[in-house]
Each structure stands twice: as structure tokens, then as C-alpha cells.
Design a protein around this motif. Structure first.
Motif, PDB file in Angstrom:
ATOM      1  N   GLU A   1       0.830  -1.203   0.000  1.00 63.61           N
ATOM      2  CA  GLU A   1       0.000   0.000   0.000  1.00 63.61           C
ATOM      3  C   GLU A   1       0.863   1.250   0.000  1.00 63.61           C
ATOM      4  OE1 GLU A   1      -2.213   1.578  -1.180  1.00 63.61           O
ATOM      5  OE2 GLU A   1      -3.946   0.696  -0.164  1.00 63.61           O
ATOM      6  N   ARG A   2       0.278   2.313  -0.564  1.00 59.74           N
ATOM      7  CA  ARG A   2       0.954   3.600  -0.662  1.00 59.74           C
ATOM      8  C   ARG A   2       0.265   4.669   0.173  1.00 59.74           C
ATOM      9  NH1 ARG A   2       2.204   6.586  -6.453  1.00 59.74           N
ATOM     10  NH2 ARG A   2       3.694   8.124  -5.674  1.00 59.74           N
ATOM     11  N   SER A   3      -1.055   4.654   0.219  1.00 66.28           N
ATOM     12  CA  SER A   3      -1.833   5.579   1.040  1.00 66.28           C
ATOM     13  C   SER A   3      -3.092   4.845   1.513  1.00 66.28           C
ATOM     14  CB  SER A   3      -2.251   6.822   0.245  1.00 66.28           C
ATOM     15  OG  SER A   3      -1.157   7.616  -0.100  1.00 66.28           O
ATOM     16  N   PRO A   4      -3.551   5.131   2.723  1.00 63.85           N
ATOM     17  CA  PRO A   4      -3.144   6.204   3.625  1.00 63.85           C
ATOM     18  C   PRO A   4      -1.886   5.894   4.434  1.00 63.85           C
ATOM     19  CG  PRO A   4      -4.901   4.955   4.630  1.00 63.85           C
ATOM     20  CD  PRO A   4      -4.697   4.373   3.259  1.00 63.85           C
ATOM     21  N   PHE A   5      -1.225   4.787   4.155  1.00 64.72           N
ATOM     22  CA  PHE A   5       0.056   4.483   4.776  1.00 64.72           C
ATOM     23  C   PHE A   5       0.954   3.861   3.720  1.00 64.72           C
ATOM     24  CE2 PHE A   5      -3.005   1.076   5.706  1.00 64.72           C
ATOM     25  CZ  PHE A   5      -2.407  -0.006   5.072  1.00 64.72           C
ATOM     26  N   GLU A   6       2.251   4.072   3.853  1.00 65.41           N
ATOM     27  CA  GLU A   6       3.238   3.489   2.940  1.00 65.41           C
ATOM     28  C   GLU A   6       3.739   2.199   3.571  1.00 65.41           C
ATOM     29  OE1 GLU A   6       6.102   2.796  -0.022  1.00 65.41           O
ATOM     30  OE2 GLU A   6       4.685   4.463  -0.052  1.00 65.41           O
ATOM     31  N   ASP A   7       3.421   1.060   2.954  1.00 62.58           N
ATOM     32  CA  ASP A   7       3.830  -0.229   3.496  1.00 62.58           C
ATOM     33  C   ASP A   7       3.940  -1.225   2.349  1.00 62.58           C
ATOM     34  OD1 ASP A   7       4.196  -2.648   4.846  1.00 62.58           O
ATOM     35  OD2 ASP A   7       2.912  -2.044   6.515  1.00 62.58           O
ATOM     36  N   ARG A   8       5.163  -1.570   1.979  1.00 61.09           N
ATOM     37  CA  ARG A   8       5.361  -2.503   0.875  1.00 61.09           C
ATOM     38  C   ARG A   8       5.069  -3.941   1.279  1.00 61.09           C
ATOM     39  NH1 ARG A   8      10.944  -0.735  -2.210  1.00 61.09           N
ATOM     40  NH2 ARG A   8      10.756   1.516  -2.008  1.00 61.09           N
ATOM     41  N   LEU A   9       5.116  -4.221   2.580  1.00 60.07           N
ATOM     42  CA  LEU A   9       4.992  -5.607   3.042  1.00 60.07           C
ATOM     43  C   LEU A   9       3.560  -6.040   3.304  1.00 60.07           C
ATOM     44  CD1 LEU A   9       7.991  -5.795   5.561  1.00 60.07           C
ATOM     45  CD2 LEU A   9       7.925  -6.489   3.159  1.00 60.07           C
ATOM     46  N   VAL A  10       2.660  -5.103   3.590  1.00 60.14           N
ATOM     47  CA  VAL A  10       1.285  -5.484   3.912  1.00 60.14           C
ATOM     48  C   VAL A  10       0.645  -6.184   2.707  1.00 60.14           C
ATOM     49  CG1 VAL A  10       0.255  -3.296   3.149  1.00 60.14           C
ATOM     50  CG2 VAL A  10      -0.873  -4.644   4.917  1.00 60.14           C
ATOM     51  N   ARG A  11      -0.189  -7.158   2.991  1.00 59.84           N
ATOM     52  CA  ARG A  11      -0.882  -7.889   1.936  1.00 59.84           C
ATOM     53  C   ARG A  11      -2.362  -8.035   2.280  1.00 59.84           C
ATOM     54  NH1 ARG A  11       2.770  -6.483  -0.400  1.00 59.84           N
ATOM     55  NH2 ARG A  11       4.226  -7.605  -1.745  1.00 59.84           N
ATOM     56  N   GLY A  12      -3.145  -8.336   1.261  1.00 60.90           N
ATOM     57  CA  GLY A  12      -4.586  -8.385   1.404  1.00 60.90           C
ATOM     58  C   GLY A  12      -5.090  -9.661   2.044  1.00 60.90           C
ATOM     59  N   ALA A  13      -6.406  -9.698   2.251  1.00 58.15           N
ATOM     60  CA  ALA A  13      -7.008 -10.879   2.890  1.00 58.15           C
ATOM     61  C   ALA A  13      -8.520 -10.842   2.708  1.00 58.15           C
ATOM     62  CB  ALA A  13      -6.668 -10.916   4.372  1.00 58.15           C
ATOM     63  N   PHE A  14      -9.123 -12.038   2.723  1.00 60.32           N
ATOM     64  CA  PHE A  14     -10.553 -12.196   2.955  1.00 60.32           C
ATOM     65  C   PHE A  14     -10.705 -12.659   4.396  1.00 60.32           C
ATOM     66  CE2 PHE A  14     -10.845 -12.883  -1.731  1.00 60.32           C
ATOM     67  CZ  PHE A  14     -11.825 -11.940  -2.007  1.00 60.32           C
ATOM     68  N   LEU A  15     -11.538 -11.994   5.173  1.00 56.60           N
ATOM     69  CA  LEU A  15     -11.800 -12.370   6.558  1.00 56.60           C
ATOM     70  C   LEU A  15     -13.269 -12.754   6.700  1.00 56.60           C
ATOM     71  CD1 LEU A  15      -9.883  -9.454   8.302  1.00 56.60           C
ATOM     72  CD2 LEU A  15      -9.062 -11.764   7.871  1.00 56.60           C
ATOM     73  N   GLY A  16     -13.501 -13.823   7.448  1.00 56.03           N
ATOM     74  CA  GLY A  16     -14.871 -14.276   7.635  1.00 56.03           C
ATOM     75  C   GLY A  16     -15.374 -15.158   6.514  1.00 56.03           C
ATOM     76  N   LEU A  17     -14.452 -15.871   5.852  1.00 55.99           N
ATOM     77  CA  LEU A  17     -14.854 -16.762   4.763  1.00 55.99           C
ATOM     78  C   LEU A  17     -15.700 -17.923   5.276  1.00 55.99           C
ATOM     79  CD1 LEU A  17     -11.660 -17.069   2.532  1.00 55.99           C
ATOM     80  CD2 LEU A  17     -13.905 -16.277   1.779  1.00 55.99           C
ATOM     81  N   ASP A  18     -16.667 -18.277   4.472  1.00 59.34           N
ATOM     82  CA  ASP A  18     -17.544 -19.414   4.774  1.00 59.34           C
ATOM     83  C   ASP A  18     -17.557 -20.330   3.558  1.00 59.34           C
ATOM     84  OD1 ASP A  18     -20.451 -20.658   4.585  1.00 59.34           O
ATOM     85  OD2 ASP A  18     -20.089 -20.189   6.703  1.00 59.34           O
ATOM     86  N   ARG A  19     -17.719 -21.639   3.770  1.00 59.17           N
ATOM     87  CA  ARG A  19     -17.717 -22.562   2.636  1.00 59.17           C
ATOM     88  C   ARG A  19     -18.877 -22.298   1.678  1.00 59.17           C
ATOM     89  NH1 ARG A  19     -18.663 -28.545   4.809  1.00 59.17           N
ATOM     90  NH2 ARG A  19     -18.599 -28.888   2.550  1.00 59.17           N
ATOM     91  N   GLY A  20     -19.879 -21.587   2.152  1.00 57.99           N
ATOM     92  CA  GLY A  20     -21.001 -21.254   1.280  1.00 57.99           C
ATOM     93  C   GLY A  20     -20.781 -20.016   0.425  1.00 57.99           C
ATOM     94  N   HIS A  21     -19.692 -19.298   0.665  1.00 52.70           N
ATOM     95  CA  HIS A  21     -19.424 -18.086  -0.118  1.00 52.70           C
ATOM     96  C   HIS A  21     -18.975 -18.461  -1.524  1.00 52.70           C
ATOM     97  CE1 HIS A  21     -18.693 -15.682   3.818  1.00 52.70           C
ATOM     98  NE2 HIS A  21     -19.920 -15.512   3.373  1.00 52.70           N
ATOM     99  N   GLY A  22     -19.643 -17.908  -2.497  1.00 52.52           N
ATOM    100  CA  GLY A  22     -19.295 -18.157  -3.888  1.00 52.52           C
ATOM    101  C   GLY A  22     -18.759 -16.898  -4.552  1.00 52.52           C
ATOM    102  N   PRO A  23     -18.672 -16.900  -5.885  1.00 59.18           N
ATOM    103  CA  PRO A  23     -18.122 -15.738  -6.600  1.00 59.18           C
ATOM    104  C   PRO A  23     -18.857 -14.437  -6.301  1.00 59.18           C
ATOM    105  CG  PRO A  23     -18.278 -17.628  -8.069  1.00 59.18           C
ATOM    106  CD  PRO A  23     -18.973 -18.020  -6.798  1.00 59.18           C
ATOM    107  N   GLY A  24     -20.187 -14.515  -6.131  1.00 64.26           N
ATOM    108  CA  GLY A  24     -20.945 -13.299  -5.862  1.00 64.26           C
ATOM    109  C   GLY A  24     -20.570 -12.667  -4.537  1.00 64.26           C
TER     110      GLY A  24
END
Length: 483
Positions: free
Chosen positions: A340-363
Motif C-alpha cells: 500500500e501507498r496511502s493512507p500508509f506506505e507499506d510494501r509488506l502489507v498484503r490483502g485478505a478475505f476475513l470471515g470466509l464461509d464454505r457457502g461463499h461463492g463468486p458473488g
């Protein structure tokens, strides 16, 4: 005398030529893609000669070329293009997104700069500032004899202007992104030039966006099929052009751009902006004493493209799935796929899905991504201290009604989506030049759509935003706890 204004917008992924008549109507346009070379060492480059080839190809498609009376330009900023005395590129164009210098190297180079760098430039030192590339020129242009370099350019549109007129120019907004421009005086900073090992004669002339850069040369006119000697105006970097196109060029206004990447920006009086600040502060391209405050974030529409690749579903199909999912629960998404560049500069941070459920599909995943982009925009607006008011949203990512709805709910304020929002940079250049040419002014937000927040959804979005904020803090800590 012609009655058409040609705008050339040299973006990071494509060059677009737009033809306007005197009533601010876009009567024709043509686009040519641009190729970017990205390598494992963090280098990100383009061939500046391709910008000129794309210009020729796009302009050749346009009707009414004999009626063109002037040319204006917009383009990507914070690049580095070395050129010979004949104006030819002497190596690849190094793009703003190049990251071949690591954090330790950036810190070491920063130690060689004056302590008041932030006060001089209006910004804290950023890895993308062109001054760092100049300080390590042998790293970015290996094998290039220094005596082959007559000068440097820093904007894609400036390289095209060089081909159109033979002039080396730059606008104040693009100049601010170099780390060599003194934001208070509006001139190149001699101390910073010396630190970069660059002489004043190697730098382009700083001109306002509505200033004349030169006349179209006979050679360029013949190649493009345009009248010779027509005026070529300086124009502005893409951030400034989009700001004017979104009618956010007056103090206390703001807008958001959603493309492959994204940003939020607004205009302030320079005294009120009080740089340096955590967000970027850029000189206004036309009005002295004003500044554009901008916070660029690295992943917007790129997140949907990634999800499309992951699911083997086109983006439009993902959006259909998301609409069909209704109000079913979906995960929380952190859109830090590239750091990320803004609102903070951090080259190491990475994304995530939180709260995934086996019923979650593409939508559900698509809805999470759309929400994550909206929450990132809120995060940047708050960090930049930009005004709370109806927010104009532009760019290709703003076309989705579902994205518009998520954004209105996340911000709990109306969202305004102008018609043809992808042409906002070109429209911004039209607005800058219209008074010079005697063209009609643009009616603000004509044909725009306004999306209102829904009270219960906005309340839920506020709770989600606080979870997003906490999750972002955790995501930043995670890489530092791993071996």
C-alpha cells in the motif's frame, strides 16, 4: 481557423485522443494500448517511442483533423525519461511504480538530502520521487554514458510535447512529483538539483497548464495529418487533469478515482494544506497559491481483475453474481494485493478475505471486493482530511451501480457519477484551455447520476469500516511476526 481542440491523454495503460468542439462536446475519440515491462527486480518501464507511435495511430483514426485549432495534453507523472540533444529518448522511460530501490537504499539516499526536504518540496520523501532515480541513475539506466544525456523529462505528456514542438516543458503539478521542485517558490530547487547531480540546463521549463508550450512543427504536422503551426498547450499531469475534470479544482472540494489503481483528491489553498503532510501535496497546475491534496492507493479495479483470474469468470459475470447475491453476508476484504501507498506506505502489507464461509461463492467474494474498495476510499478521505460532502467518483471502476452503492453506504453521503467519467482527464484539460481559446465553458456535472446512501446499510457499513480499520492494523503487523 479550425474549431476543434485535440486532447492527448498519455495514461499508464493506453493513450487516448479526444476531439472537442467549441461547445465542450466530445465529437470523436480513439485509443491505443501501451505496453509496460515489469520485471522481478521491481523495475517498471515503458518505451517512450511507443507513446509517439500510439499518438500517430490514435490521431490517424480521428475525423475533422483539418479543423484542429489547438492541442492540449495530460499524462502520467513521476516518470524519468532521459533524452539526447536531438530530443530522442536515450533509454526506457522509468515509471512512477518502479520499485527497484529497497527501503534501506531509499533511507540511505534520503540521508544525503537536506533536512528540510519536506518543507522545500511539500512532501515527505517517497520511493517514487524522481530525485531518487536521478541519484542512482546508473541503477536505472545502466550502461548509459552521461554525456549522451542532454536533459530529463518527468511526464509522459512532456515526452509527446517534445515530439510535437521540440520544447522541453513541465507543468507545476508534475514538477511537484519529482522531489526537485520548490513548492513555495514554484521553481526548481537548486540545492536539490545539486544533490541529484543535475544541472538547471538539463531540466524542462516550468509552465502553467494553460501556457503555450510551442507550435506544432511541420514534421509532426505532416506525420499526424494536422495543420502546421497550431498551438500546443502544456496541459497537466493526470492527477491534476482528473481533478479539474471532476470539478474539484476549487478549495474545499474532493473526488475519488477508481481505475486499476485509485486515489482520492481535493483542492485547498496552499496555506491551509500546510505541507508536508501524510498525503501528497501537489501544486495546482494553473492557480498559484493552491494545492491538490491526493492520496493514491495501489489496488482498486486491479482487485476485481485478480478475482476474475482466480475464478475464471469475466468481471461482468462477477458483477452479475454479486447483484444476484442480494444482501446475503459476505466476507471482509483488505485490498492490499500489492502493498500500500496511502493512507500508509507499506510494501509488506498484503490483502485478505476475513470471515470466509464454505457457502461463499463468486458473488459474495465480488461484493467483498467492491466493499473493500469503498472502505479504502473512506480510509483515504479521512486520513487526508478532505471535506465531508457529496463525493464525485470517476474512472472505469465507477461504472458499476453496485460499486456506487457500496461507496455511498460506506461514506454515508451522496455519490455523484458524471457521464463519460473515463474521459475526465481530457475534460479537465478542456476546462483549463477553454478560456484561452474562446471555447464555451463546461456545465458542471451535466448528465451525472447521484446515488444516495441507505440509512440501515450505512449504519452496518460504519461497523464494517471499524472492523476493516482494525484488520488493516493487524495485516501490517503480520509480516513482521513471520520468519
Amino acid at each position: 481557423m479550425g474549431n476543434k481542440l485535440l486532447i492527448l491523454d498519455v495514461g499508464s495503460t493506453a493513450l487516448k485522443a479526444v476531439l472537442y468542439d467549441r461547445t465542450a462536446t466530445a465529437v470523436a475519440s480513439a485509443t491505443r494500448p501501451l505496453t509496460t515491462q515489469t520485471r522481478s527486480d521491481g523495475s517498471v518501464e515503458q518505451d517512450a517511442r511507443e507513446w509517439w507511435a500510439a499518438t500517430q495511430a490514435a490521431v490517424s483514426e480521428l475525423p475533422f483533423r483539418a479543423d484542429v485549432c489547438a492541442i492540449g495534453l495530460a499524462g502520467s507523472m513521476q516518470n524519468l525519461i532521459a533524452h539526447s540533444s536531438a530530443g530522442e529518448p536515450t533509454g526506457p522511460a522509468i515509471l512512477y511504480s518502479d520499485r527497484r530501490l529497497d527501503q534501506q537504499e531509499v533511507a540511505a539516499l534520503g540521508d544525503r538530502l537536506p533536512d528540510d526536504y519536506g518543507r522545500r518540496t511539500g512532501n515527505h520523501l517517497d520511493p517514487a520521487h524522481s530525485i531518487l532515480k536521478l541519484m542512482r541513475l546508473e541503477r536505472f539506466l545502466p550502461g548509459l554514458p552521461l554525456d549522451a544525456v542532454a536533459g530529463f523529462l518527468f511526464g509522459a505528456k512532456d515526452a509527446v510535447i517534445r515530439r510535437l514542438t521540440g520544447s522541453s516543458v513541465i507543468d507545476p503539478t508534475t514538477a511537484t512529483t519529482t522531489g526537485l521542485y520548490n513548492i513555495a517558490s514554484g521553481t526548481w530547487d537548486e540545492t536539490l538539483l545539486a544533490a541529484a547531480g543535475v544541472g538547471p540546463a538539463q531540466m524542462p521549463k516550468i509552465l502553467a497548464a494553460d501556457a503555450l508550450a510551442g507550435q506544432l512543427t511541420a514534421e509532426a504536422a505532416a506525420v499526424l495529418g494536422l495543420p502546421r503551426d497550431i498551438p500546443v498547450y502544456n496541459g497537466a499531469g493526470d492527477g491534476a487533469a482528473a481533478t479539474w475534470g471532476a470539478f474539484a479544482d476549487a478549495p474545499n472540494t474532493a473526488y475519488a478515482y477508481i481505475g486499476t489503481t485509485g486515489w482520492v483528491a481535493g483542492t485547498m489553498d496552499l496555506a491551509d494544506a500546510r505541507p508536508p503532510r501524510d498525503s501528497y501535496t501537489l501544486a495546482d497546475p494553473v492557480e498559484g497559491g493552491r494545492a491538490i491534496v491526493i492520496t493514491p492507493f495501489l489496488c482498486a479495479g486491479a482487485a476485481l481483475d485478480w478475482l476474475s483470474d482466480l475464478t475464471s469468470l469475466p468481471v461482468e459475470a462477477l458483477l452479475d453474481h454479486a447483484a444476484a447475491a442480494g444482501e446475503a453476508p459476505h466476507p471482509l476484504f483488505l485490498p492490499y494485493l500489492f502493498g500500500e501507498r496511502s493512507p500508509f506506505e507499506d510494501r509488506l502489507v498484503r490483502g485478505a478475505f476475513l470471515g470466509l464461509d464454505r457457502g461463499h461463492g463468486p458473488g459474495a467474494l465480488c461484493r467483498a471486493v467492491l466493499e473493500g474498495i469503498a472502505l479504502a476510499i473512506r480510509h483515504n478521505l479521512e486520513a487526508a482530511g478532505l471535506p465531508c460532502q457529496p463525493l464525485t467518483v470517476i474512472g472505469g471502476g465507477a461504472r458499476s451501480p453496485l460499486q456506487q452503492r457500496f461507496l455511498a453506504d460506506a461514506l454515508n453521503r451522496p455519490v455523484i457519477v458524471p457521464a463519460a467519467s473515463q474521459e475526465m482527464p481530457a475534460l479537465g484539460i478542456y476546462r483549463m484551455l477553454a478560456p484561452r481559446l474562446g471555447f464555451e465553458p463546461v456545465r458542471e456535472r451535466a448528465g451525472s447520476v447521484t446515488v444516495e446512501p441507505h440509512p440501515s446499510r450505512a449504519e452496518a457499513a460504519d461497523r464494517r469500516y471499524h472492523s476493516y480499520h482494525a484488520a488493516s492494523d493487524f495485516a501490517r503487523e503480520l509480516p513482521r511476526t513471520m520468519p
